[in-house]
Design an enzyme around this catalytic site. Structure first.
Site, PDB file in Angstrom:
ATOM      1  CG  ASP A  52      -0.326  -0.021   2.529  1.00 15.89           C
ATOM      2  OD1 ASP A  52       0.905   0.007   2.613  1.00 15.89           O
ATOM      3  OD2 ASP A  52      -1.072  -0.065   3.543  1.00 15.89           O
ATOM      4  CB  SER A  53       4.552   1.687  -0.229  1.00 17.14           C
ATOM      5  OG  SER A  53       4.713   0.489  -0.969  1.00 17.14           O
ATOM      6  CG  ASP A  91       0.272  -4.171   2.024  1.00 17.35           C
ATOM      7  OD1 ASP A  91      -0.074  -4.843   3.014  1.00 17.35           O
ATOM      8  OD2 ASP A  91       1.093  -3.251   2.081  1.00 17.35           O
ATOM      9  CE  LYS A 121       3.005  -5.579   3.828  1.00 19.43           C
ATOM     10  NZ  LYS A 121       2.441  -4.703   4.897  1.00 19.43           N
ATOM     11  CD  GLU A 123       0.594  -1.530   7.958  1.00 20.24           C
ATOM     12  OE1 GLU A 123       1.108  -1.093   6.920  1.00 20.24           O
ATOM     13  OE2 GLU A 123       0.152  -0.781   8.867  1.00 20.24           O
ATOM     14  CD  GLU A 186       7.979   0.032   7.659  1.00 17.87           C
ATOM     15  OE1 GLU A 186       8.140   1.153   7.134  1.00 17.87           O
ATOM     16  OE2 GLU A 186       7.035  -0.731   7.379  1.00 17.87           O
TER      17      GLU A 186
END
Length: 269
Positions: A52-53, A91, A121, A123, A186
């Site tokens: 999602d970057s 993501d 993925k 978070e 991270e």
């Protein structure tokens, strides 16, 4: 007699686990489009993360929070069409898995069914353990993400190194126990990255977590020198494509202005 071309063997989730046991480091890069996916896949990297970057490096936002599931599905489809060897990980954007386990399953399922990813993925540690567990029960592989989680940027007060070692370790263990096949670490101190890597049986993929993780991931625009708005300490630039692209565009502009391009060589008779 010509040799039969060797069939490309795709990296799989079990391969990730085997790599940790064998002590082989895993390489992961982000990708968001077909062309870049082709180039990176041919390089032999183990996985392509459609992160999602993209909200920052593709859309120009200050953080990834505005990325929608539909946008993530679109970019993941593009990369999935390109990848022949690398494991493709999609993501899950902000608010596509947090409200309920059922929502998380649907979002993750769409990433595989509609976008062609082989894994997803998400978070969070303890707070997302139930969602991870339920997704994995549906035979959808999950990569976790703890430490500095970009979707929590406002809660953290910015993109900062996270130093609550007990909490981060607890989150990483929760991700493993919930059934994730790997976890991104991270922006945490290197000694903590090493400690977590030693305690987990699943691979750790570091991004600003030191050299002792089981693998590393970088945003491709960062490592290629194409994105200057954010310059994290952990990014090593392996090329300066930003300058090369700028110079090529300037040369094109000059040749068009001066009537040099297109020359007869690039024209039809």
């Amino acid at each position: 007699m010509a040799e039969t071309p060797k069939k490309t063997v795709r990296m799989t989730v079990p391969d990730f686990l085997t790599a940790k046991k064998a002590g082989r480091k895993l390489s992961v890069l982000t990708a968001y489009d077909y062309t870049t996916g082709l180039l990176l896949d041919s390089s032999g990297v183990d996985a392509l993360l459609v992160g999602d970057s993209l909200g920052m490096v593709m859309q120009g936002n200050d953080n990834p929070l505005a990325v929608t599931l539909e946008e993530s599905l679109y970019h993941t489809r593009c990369v999935s069409r390109a990848a022949r060897r690398a494991l493709v990980i999609g993501d899950l954007p902000f608010l596509t898995y947090q409200t309920s386990a059922e929502q998380a399953i649907i979002s993750a399922g769409r990433m595989l069914k509609e976008a062609g990813a082989q894994a997803v993925k998400l978070e969070g540690g303890i707070r997302c353990a139930e969602a991870i567990r339920r997704i994995v029960e549906c035979d959808i592989p999950v990569m976790g993400h703890v430490g500095m989680t970009p979707q929590s940027v406002h809660a953290f007060g910015g993109f900062k190194v996270q130093r609550n070692e007990a909490k981060i370790l607890e989150d990483a263990l929760a991700v493993e126990q919930a059934g994730a096949f790997a976890v991104v670490l991270e922006c945490i101190p290197s000694p903590l990255g090493e400690e977590i890597t030693k305690k987990l049986t699943i691979p750790t993929i570091g991004i600003g977590a030191g050299p002792n993780c089981d693998g590393q991931v970088l945003v491709v625009q960062d490592m290629l020198g194409m994105f200057d708005e954010v310059r994290p300490k952990f990014v090593k630039r392996y090329a300066d494509l930003g300058s090369a692209i700028r110079q090529a565009a300037e040369k094109f502009r000059e040749e068009v202005r001066d009537g040099v391009f297109p020359s007869p060589e690039y024209s039809f008779k």
